[in-house]
Motif scaffolding. Structure first.
Motif, PDB file in Angstrom:
ATOM      1  N   LEU A   1       4.623   2.283  15.057  1.00 27.98           N
ATOM      2  CA  LEU A   1       3.586   2.462  14.032  1.00 27.98           C
ATOM      3  C   LEU A   1       3.292   3.952  13.900  1.00 27.98           C
ATOM      4  CD1 LEU A   1       1.115  -0.381  15.105  1.00 27.98           C
ATOM      5  CD2 LEU A   1       2.602  -0.404  13.103  1.00 27.98           C
ATOM      6  N   PRO A   2       4.218   4.725  13.331  1.00 27.53           N
ATOM      7  CA  PRO A   2       4.056   6.183  13.293  1.00 27.53           C
ATOM      8  C   PRO A   2       2.839   6.663  12.521  1.00 27.53           C
ATOM      9  CG  PRO A   2       5.844   5.492  11.860  1.00 27.53           C
ATOM     10  CD  PRO A   2       5.453   4.302  12.669  1.00 27.53           C
ATOM     11  N   PHE A   3       2.321   5.857  11.625  1.00 30.66           N
ATOM     12  CA  PHE A   3       1.151   6.237  10.843  1.00 30.66           C
ATOM     13  C   PHE A   3      -0.095   5.477  11.286  1.00 30.66           C
ATOM     14  CE2 PHE A   3       4.953   6.822   8.212  1.00 30.66           C
ATOM     15  CZ  PHE A   3       4.874   8.189   7.995  1.00 30.66           C
ATOM     16  N   GLY A   4      -0.014   4.869  12.450  1.00 26.98           N
ATOM     17  CA  GLY A   4      -1.162   4.185  13.016  1.00 26.98           C
ATOM     18  C   GLY A   4      -1.479   2.862  12.352  1.00 26.98           C
ATOM     19  N   LEU A   5      -2.625   2.338  12.730  1.00 24.36           N
ATOM     20  CA  LEU A   5      -3.031   1.017  12.237  1.00 24.36           C
ATOM     21  C   LEU A   5      -3.298   1.015  10.742  1.00 24.36           C
ATOM     22  CD1 LEU A   5      -5.408  -0.007  15.177  1.00 24.36           C
ATOM     23  CD2 LEU A   5      -3.046  -0.734  14.782  1.00 24.36           C
ATOM     24  N   LEU A   6      -3.815   2.131  10.225  1.00 21.35           N
ATOM     25  CA  LEU A   6      -4.086   2.205   8.782  1.00 21.35           C
ATOM     26  C   LEU A   6      -2.796   2.108   7.972  1.00 21.35           C
ATOM     27  CD1 LEU A   6      -6.500   2.527   6.866  1.00 21.35           C
ATOM     28  CD2 LEU A   6      -6.067   4.993   6.868  1.00 21.35           C
ATOM     29  N   GLY A   7      -1.683   2.497   8.585  1.00 19.49           N
ATOM     30  CA  GLY A   7      -0.393   2.411   7.906  1.00 19.49           C
ATOM     31  C   GLY A   7       0.004   0.988   7.552  1.00 19.49           C
ATOM     32  N   VAL A   8      -0.455   0.035   8.369  1.00 22.57           N
ATOM     33  CA  VAL A   8      -0.163  -1.379   8.066  1.00 22.57           C
ATOM     34  C   VAL A   8      -0.789  -1.762   6.737  1.00 22.57           C
ATOM     35  CG1 VAL A   8      -0.466  -3.762   8.827  1.00 22.57           C
ATOM     36  CG2 VAL A   8      -0.035  -1.962  10.512  1.00 22.57           C
ATOM     37  N   TRP A   9      -2.032  -1.374   6.571  1.00 21.48           N
ATOM     38  CA  TRP A   9      -2.752  -1.683   5.332  1.00 21.48           C
ATOM     39  C   TRP A   9      -2.104  -0.965   4.152  1.00 21.48           C
ATOM     40  CZ3 TRP A   9      -8.738  -0.778   4.497  1.00 21.48           C
ATOM     41  CH2 TRP A   9      -9.155  -1.540   3.396  1.00 21.48           C
ATOM     42  N   ALA A  10      -1.753   0.307   4.358  1.00 22.87           N
ATOM     43  CA  ALA A  10      -1.153   1.082   3.267  1.00 22.87           C
ATOM     44  C   ALA A  10       0.205   0.534   2.853  1.00 22.87           C
ATOM     45  CB  ALA A  10      -1.011   2.544   3.697  1.00 22.87           C
ATOM     46  N   ALA A  11       0.885  -0.173   3.756  1.00 20.83           N
ATOM     47  CA  ALA A  11       2.213  -0.723   3.459  1.00 20.83           C
ATOM     48  C   ALA A  11       2.144  -2.040   2.693  1.00 20.83           C
ATOM     49  CB  ALA A  11       3.001  -0.916   4.756  1.00 20.83           C
ATOM     50  N   ILE A  12       0.965  -2.636   2.600  1.00 16.94           N
ATOM     51  CA  ILE A  12       0.837  -3.962   1.977  1.00 16.94           C
ATOM     52  C   ILE A  12       1.350  -4.006   0.532  1.00 16.94           C
ATOM     53  CG2 ILE A  12      -0.898  -5.563   1.045  1.00 16.94           C
ATOM     54  CD1 ILE A  12      -2.307  -5.474   3.717  1.00 16.94           C
ATOM     55  N   PRO A  13       0.990  -3.043  -0.346  1.00 18.82           N
ATOM     56  CA  PRO A  13       1.499  -3.127  -1.724  1.00 18.82           C
ATOM     57  C   PRO A  13       3.030  -3.126  -1.804  1.00 18.82           C
ATOM     58  CG  PRO A  13      -0.329  -1.578  -1.601  1.00 18.82           C
ATOM     59  CD  PRO A  13       0.037  -1.926  -0.185  1.00 18.82           C
ATOM     60  N   PHE A  14       3.693  -2.469  -0.854  1.00 17.20           N
ATOM     61  CA  PHE A  14       5.153  -2.415  -0.874  1.00 17.20           C
ATOM     62  C   PHE A  14       5.758  -3.689  -0.294  1.00 17.20           C
ATOM     63  CE2 PHE A  14       3.414   1.846  -0.737  1.00 17.20           C
ATOM     64  CZ  PHE A  14       4.036   2.416  -1.843  1.00 17.20           C
ATOM     65  N   ALA A  15       5.072  -4.307   0.657  1.00 15.32           N
ATOM     66  CA  ALA A  15       5.520  -5.600   1.170  1.00 15.32           C
ATOM     67  C   ALA A  15       5.457  -6.659   0.072  1.00 15.32           C
ATOM     68  CB  ALA A  15       4.662  -6.017   2.369  1.00 15.32           C
ATOM     69  N   ILE A  16       4.500  -6.511  -0.829  1.00 18.67           N
ATOM     70  CA  ILE A  16       4.368  -7.449  -1.950  1.00 18.67           C
ATOM     71  C   ILE A  16       5.625  -7.440  -2.816  1.00 18.67           C
ATOM     72  CG2 ILE A  16       3.135  -7.786  -4.147  1.00 18.67           C
ATOM     73  CD1 ILE A  16       0.548  -7.130  -2.684  1.00 18.67           C
ATOM     74  N   TRP A  17       6.324  -6.310  -2.861  1.00 16.53           N
ATOM     75  CA  TRP A  17       7.516  -6.200  -3.701  1.00 16.53           C
ATOM     76  C   TRP A  17       8.612  -7.186  -3.295  1.00 16.53           C
ATOM     77  CZ3 TRP A  17       7.140  -4.349  -8.228  1.00 16.53           C
ATOM     78  CH2 TRP A  17       8.242  -3.864  -8.940  1.00 16.53           C
TER      79      TRP A  17
END
Length: 469
Positions: free
Chosen positions: A206-222
């Motif tokens: 998790l190189p960008f920490g826990l907040l990175g999980v949330w930030a990745a959500i729109p791309f997971a939607i793809w």
């Protein structure tokens, strides 16, 4: 119907606004569901690696996959009970009234009008990387894509769905070829080659920490974006109350497999850092191999499949809103092949203009905002109808009932918030467009709804049943 004005149109009005019945069984509908989404396997999702790293995107993908599974099971029930071309708009119209119905339809329309523009930029990147026809400027590709595939749709839904099914089959073969080739290049070290930041909870995974999980959500939607469009084919399906649920669930099963394979193998073969900024990640993950060239050509088919099918989706959503009077009624007139002419052309022209920006990632986030907002409203609709109309005929019932769709609702709300976290400009732009549509409805179209359109008749039937209780 408080706060709105309706009138009945003539039979001639509806005669000019008819779709071709019985054109698709559940297999074609499943193909449509996969077709909507398959481009997301080839490009777009990988930008999430730059937000959350492999671990962050993987966690986001698990959460989003669970949300979409719950969403699909909820929509399967709604589509079996209310089979109409409006899809999510029809469901919300019955549950939440005219305002809620139009809000849902508008969110879906934003998603489907913008998504092809994003995909067009990815198609341009693939064509340029292949050196096809000597093209180095993407706008020729965007124009050709819109013109050719809108033209095919104008020839009739049966022909369009069959062409789409073949292209989708080719795209799935491409994913299989990629998976076989990528296994040989897989290296677990590649999954964690992004430098660790000083963010809270940061680690190699998790190189960008826990907040990175949330930030990745729109791309997971793809990985799953637009599968909810299968119910838009209800009026053109054979036995829609049975085949639409079967089609959308089968499509979801296929997409779960492709999501896992693409996320793990692409990152493991090409490296998280390199893939996080790639326009064609599956190809670059395979390097200069023969298989890379094969996947590059087939990947173009994957992008075309989604581009082609989402054009179908935006036309049916616009058709339904126009036929019921929520948007100008001229947009729902169908041609001699029962295809809605202006509903195909007008959003296509807007999408082409947006594609000229070349901002695929920005357009992707705008489409995700519209999608996530529509998911919130559709899941609320499922819960409301379960509570308010428990006896409504439901040929298919969602396993877990409101607990299932309640979970999807919570994740969808988080996804809406995440779009502001990742790109507040894209989210605010969409919010502005959404507000403009709602203003149009509030000031004009809510006073001019067509009472004998299928969606309004569904709502009127519900109101009559309530009065008899």
């Amino acid at each position: 119907m408080s706060g709105v004005g309706t009138h009945r149109e003539s039979d001639a009005y509806l005669q000019k606004r008819q779709l071709k019945k019985g054109s698709a069984g559940w297999i074609l509908l499943a193909g449509l569901g996969v077709s909507y989404v398959v481009s997301g396997d080839y490009s777009g999702w990988n930008f999430g690696l730059a937000e959350g790293g492999f671990g962050g995107l993987a966690i986001a993908a698990v959460v989003i996959a669970a949300m979409y599974l719950a969403l699909v099971l909820g929509m399967a029930e709604l589509s079996s009970a209310l089979p109409a071309a409006g899809g999510g708009y029809t469901f919300a119209r019955r549950a939440l009234g005219p305002w809620g119905g139009f809000a849902t339809g508008t969110a879906i329309l934003i998603e489907y009008a913008i998504a092809p523009a994003a995909i067009a930029t990815f198609i341009g990147a693939y064509v340029e990387s292949l050196g096809l026809f000597g093209i180095t400027d993407g706008w020729w590709v965007y124009l050709a894509a819109y013109a050719i595939f809108i033209g095919i749709h104008l020839s009739g839904v049966g022909e369009a769905l069959k062409v789409m099914f073949v292209i989708t089959g080719i795209a799935l073969v491409g994913l299989i070829v990629f998976a076989v080739a990528a296994v040989g290049q897989f290296d677990t070290a590649n999954l964690t080659d992004i430098a660790v930041t000083d963010a809270a909870g940061a680690s190699p995974l998790l190189p960008f920490g826990l907040l990175g999980v949330w930030a990745a959500i729109p791309f997971a939607i793809w990985f799953f974006l637009a599968i909810e469009g299968v119910p838009l084919a209800a009026e053109e399906a054979d036995q829609p109350e049975r085949n639409v649920p079967r089609g959308i669930i089968a499509a979801m099963a296929v997409l779960l497999v492709t999501c896992v394979a693409v996320l793990v193998l692409t990152t493991g073969a090409g490296g998280a850092a390199a893939m996080s900024e790639s326009g064609n990640p599956l190809v670059e993950a395979l390097g200069d191999s023969v298989w890379a060239k094969v996947v590059n050509y087939i990947g173009l088919a994957g992008l075309i499949a989604s581009f082609f099918s989402i054009i179908y989706a935006y036309s049916r959503q616009l058709f339904a809103l126009s036929r019921a009077g929520y948007l100008p009624t001229v947009l729902s007139v169908t041609n001699s092949r029962k295809a809605p002419t202006l509903a195909l052309i007008v959003p296509g022209a807007i999408g082409f203009a947006l594609s000229l920006t070349g901002q695929g990632a920005l357009l992707l986030n705008m489409a995700v905002f519209g999608a996530a907002l529509s998911y919130v409203l559709m899941m609320v609709s499922h819960i409301v109808l379960r509570r308010r109309e428990p006896d409504m005929a439901r040929p298919y019932r969602t396993p877990g009932g409101v607990a299932t769709t309640g979970f999807a609702l919570v994740v969808a709300v988080l996804a809406v918030i995440a779009t502001f976290l990742v790109d507040h400009v894209a989210a605010l732009c969409c919010l502005g467009v959404f507000a403009a549509f709602m203003a149009y409805f509030g000031l004009y179209s809510r006073h001019h709804l067509v009472a004998n359109s299928p969606d309004e008749e569904f709502a009127a039937l519900a109101a009559a049943e309530d009065e008899l209780r």
